[in-house]
Design a protein around this motif. Structure first.
Motif, short mmCIF file in Angstrom:
data_model
loop_
_atom_site.label_atom_id
_atom_site.label_comp_id
_atom_site.label_asym_id
_atom_site.label_seq_id
_atom_site.Cartn_x
_atom_site.Cartn_y
_atom_site.Cartn_z
N UNK A 50 33.98 47.04 46.83
CA UNK A 50 33.51 46.37 45.53
C UNK A 50 34.89 46.07 44.50
N UNK A 51 35.18 44.87 44.36
CA UNK A 51 36.41 44.87 43.39
C UNK A 51 35.89 45.26 42.06
N UNK A 52 36.66 45.30 41.18
CA UNK A 52 36.44 45.60 39.81
C UNK A 52 36.33 44.44 38.93
N UNK A 87 41.01 47.09 41.05
CA UNK A 87 41.35 46.13 41.91
C UNK A 87 40.79 44.95 41.42
N UNK A 88 41.50 43.83 41.09
CA UNK A 88 41.44 42.39 40.52
C UNK A 88 41.52 41.39 41.62
N UNK A 89 40.54 40.49 41.77
CA UNK A 89 40.84 39.56 42.69
C UNK A 89 40.59 38.17 41.98
N UNK A 90 41.57 37.35 42.01
CA UNK A 90 41.55 36.14 41.21
C UNK A 90 42.02 35.07 41.81
N UNK A 91 41.69 33.56 41.67
CA UNK A 91 41.95 32.64 42.62
C UNK A 91 41.69 31.32 41.86
#
Length: 250
Positions: free
Chosen positions: A147-149, A125-129
């Motif tokens: 917990x994201x990767x 899981x990637x969270x990008x902003x």
């Protein structure tokens, strides 16, 4: 543990208006500005103007030099909005109202449960902003168990979305190819860049937490999937990674 050969290997998420109700802070800030300056307008109308001005700055920034989203693009958009309402306001000072609200930006109700379920399916899981790193950290700290990767921002890459270079920076960092990933976002703007990079895309059409009231953006390429909740994406991922489960059910 992820099973070799299963698709997708990762879900690449936008953060604002996708996982976190960023629009909440726009509305609360707009409410404060309307009250401060005695404006004869609704919160929705003020936000709509502010968003349109902001999107103009972001489109310019997307293929030029990186520009801090809150400290520059949103501030300048707020100054334009004040001018349109005939307000003699100081956007450089008033943007602090918005900044102070960032710590309170909430998760959407489906976010943590869906991300936990997706991770159990064996995907990264990637969270990008586009938002500044200090604010993204505030949002991610809302998770109680998940917990994201990878958590990263466009200021680290040096390119805004939807510039394809910014998506490639993330993929390189994770050792992934576009074909390995499904991209999920609420903003159409983000989806277009992800698809241009070669990723399969899921457009999240949330009924709540939308930043703009516009329901149609002309001239865009349709996403591969249209969903209304993150739980729908969990089903899509499970079906693709474990089709045998569905064959057994049939």
């Amino acid at each position: 543990m992820a099973i070799v050969g299963r698709w997708p290997r990762a879900i690449f998420y936008d953060s604002k208006t996708t996982l976190f109700d960023w629009a909440w802070s726009w509305r609360e800030a707009a409410r404060a500005y309307i009250e401060k300056y005695g404006l004869d307008t609704s919160v929705d109308d003020f936000v709509e103007r502010w968003v349109r001005n902001f999107e103009g700055y972001q489109r310019i920034a997307a293929f030029g030099q990186y520009t801090p989203i809150t400290g520059v693009s949103m501030k300048n958009a707020l100054a334009d909005t004040f001018q349109q309402y005939g307000v003699d306001g100081d956007a450089a000072t008033d943007i602090q109202v918005f900044e102070q609200l960032q710590e309170q930006v909430p998760l959407f109700p489906d976010t943590e449960a869906a991300l936990l379920a997706q991770k159990e399916l064996g995907v990264k899981i990637i969270i990008y902003s586009d938002v500044e790193a200090k604010y993204l950290r505030m949002y991610v700290e809302k998770f109680e168990r998940f917990q994201p990767d990878l958590v990263a921002t466009t200021d680290e890459a040096g390119y805004h979305k939807p510039n394809p270079w910014t998506y490639r920076w993330v993929l390189n960092k994770m050792g992934l190819e576009p074909r390995d990933v499904i991209y999920c976002a609420a903003p159409v703007f983000d989806i277009q860049g992800a698809m241009a990079t070669g990723m399969i895309a899921a457009h999240l059409r949330r009924k709540e937490g939308r930043l703009s009231r516009a329901t149609h953006t002309p001239g865009v390429v349709p996403a591969d999937y249209e969903i209304e909740s993150l739980h729908e994406l969990t089903t899509i991922v499970e079906f693709n990674r474990y089709p045998e489960r569905y064959r057994r059910q049939g």
